[in-house]
Design a protein around this motif. Sequence first.
Motif, mmCIF file in Angstrom:
data_model
loop_
_atom_site.group_PDB
_atom_site.id
_atom_site.type_symbol
_atom_site.label_atom_id
_atom_site.label_comp_id
_atom_site.label_asym_id
_atom_site.label_seq_id
_atom_site.Cartn_x
_atom_site.Cartn_y
_atom_site.Cartn_z
ATOM 1 N N GLU A 283 37.858 28.236 45.207
ATOM 2 C CA GLU A 283 38.139 29.203 44.140
ATOM 3 C C GLU A 283 36.911 30.067 43.867
ATOM 4 N N SER A 287 36.369 34.144 44.930
ATOM 5 C CA SER A 287 36.016 35.053 43.832
ATOM 6 C C SER A 287 34.860 35.966 44.208
ATOM 7 N N LYS A 327 42.738 33.775 43.209
ATOM 8 C CA LYS A 327 41.462 34.436 43.501
ATOM 9 C C LYS A 327 41.542 35.209 44.822
ATOM 10 N N GLU A 330 43.046 38.542 44.180
ATOM 11 C CA GLU A 330 42.137 39.449 43.482
ATOM 12 C C GLU A 330 41.117 40.076 44.428
#
Length: 438
Positions: A283, A287, A327, A330
């Motif tokens: 994660e 990110s 993530k 994103e």
Amino acid sequence: MQMQESTETDNTKMFNKLFYELEDCDEEEQKVKIEEMNEIIDGMNKDEFKYIYTVVLFDKMDKMIEEKKLNFGNAILLLKYIGCWKILKFIWAFGIDKTSLNKRFKKLITDEKKKNEVKNEKFLTDLCGCCLLHRGWLSSKFLSICVPCLLKVKLNKDESKESQKDVEIALLALSNIPGYHIIEKELCLNEIKEIVQYHQEHHNLTRLAYQSAWQFLMYEFEYEEDLEGVIVNELHFIKEASTEMEELSNSVDLKRKEEGKGERKVKEMKEELILKRWLKILEVFFSCCKLWSEEYVELIGSIVQMFRASRDNYPYTNRLCLYSLGKVSENRNVKIDHLMNIGAIDLFLEEILQPTLNDIVAYESFSFFINVSKKLKENTDDEKEKGKRKEVEMKLFEKMEEEGYEEIITNFYETIDFLNEKHHDYISLDIFDFFADV
């Protein structure tokens, strides 16, 4: 039904009974009882562990040490075991900061560091390890003492079981340092690289120790973007993470029926916990990462498969897969066709179309599609990319048409209001534009 934190069980009663018997035992008898206590901890659930993990326990331990009723080495033995399981079971409880025991450790570490003669490195390592395992007293000055001290453990290439355990605890303690504590690279980067590279060649670490080394490095990466080249190109993170997660998921058997869980061996349970820790550092990685290669697609695909496998029997593992995939969506370097080809879009569509929908899953699913919407709307002159986006839109339309998406969209309004209130956040109403446009 979950047990309340204030409720005693057979496990907590037996643990406390053995603990208070320690002051009437000699050093060897204490060690035997502590081994029994550690076995009890192995079988505790989170609520039971929180019941025994209290200020009372730490202050009583400090008093027993002061009155010489508890051997200091045995106290460290118990503290290290409790600290390890606190981390592995993802238990968010206070550290030892406000206890008299923490003050004792702080003074001992400071005094030991001030000595001019050769210091007792093992003693100092044990003290630092205990403090970091319990996250007590994490000042910058303290970290500048403890991080190099714990990293020195790796200099011992002895592969005995005892030495492996010392290395495992040292690295686990380092992995427990929160990412917002910036550690100077001069204090740790070369050492942690050497630990990882030596293991890749000689396989000298336990699974937990190896994962902990990566976690320590990854939490620093969260605030040091220039480490990505080291992590990806020099240490081959993608390949290593894929291999470790595949082997762990095969060992854990995520599709196992729930009724078999009560009889699981401690070793297997530990492997499940290590798998969760890999998902948490993924994660962080997704990110922050800016580099991109096809290896990433394979790794993300394995998370999709793990999500499906863990859906019925491993809710927390399932949730961590969800967070990692969120993530991924994103990340600006992840393209629409990547998400489609690895099955992530199908996965999230399946989730929001469930007749009963967990609010966390709903929140993450809607957030995922907001990110997909942004990717679809990005300006591009690349005709090939435009074609991929059109293909994704058609597949989404076909999928949602099968499931009666008009009714689903109508029901979204109430769901979104609830999720925004529940999570104290804001899911944009653009999500409706996305589904309507499709």
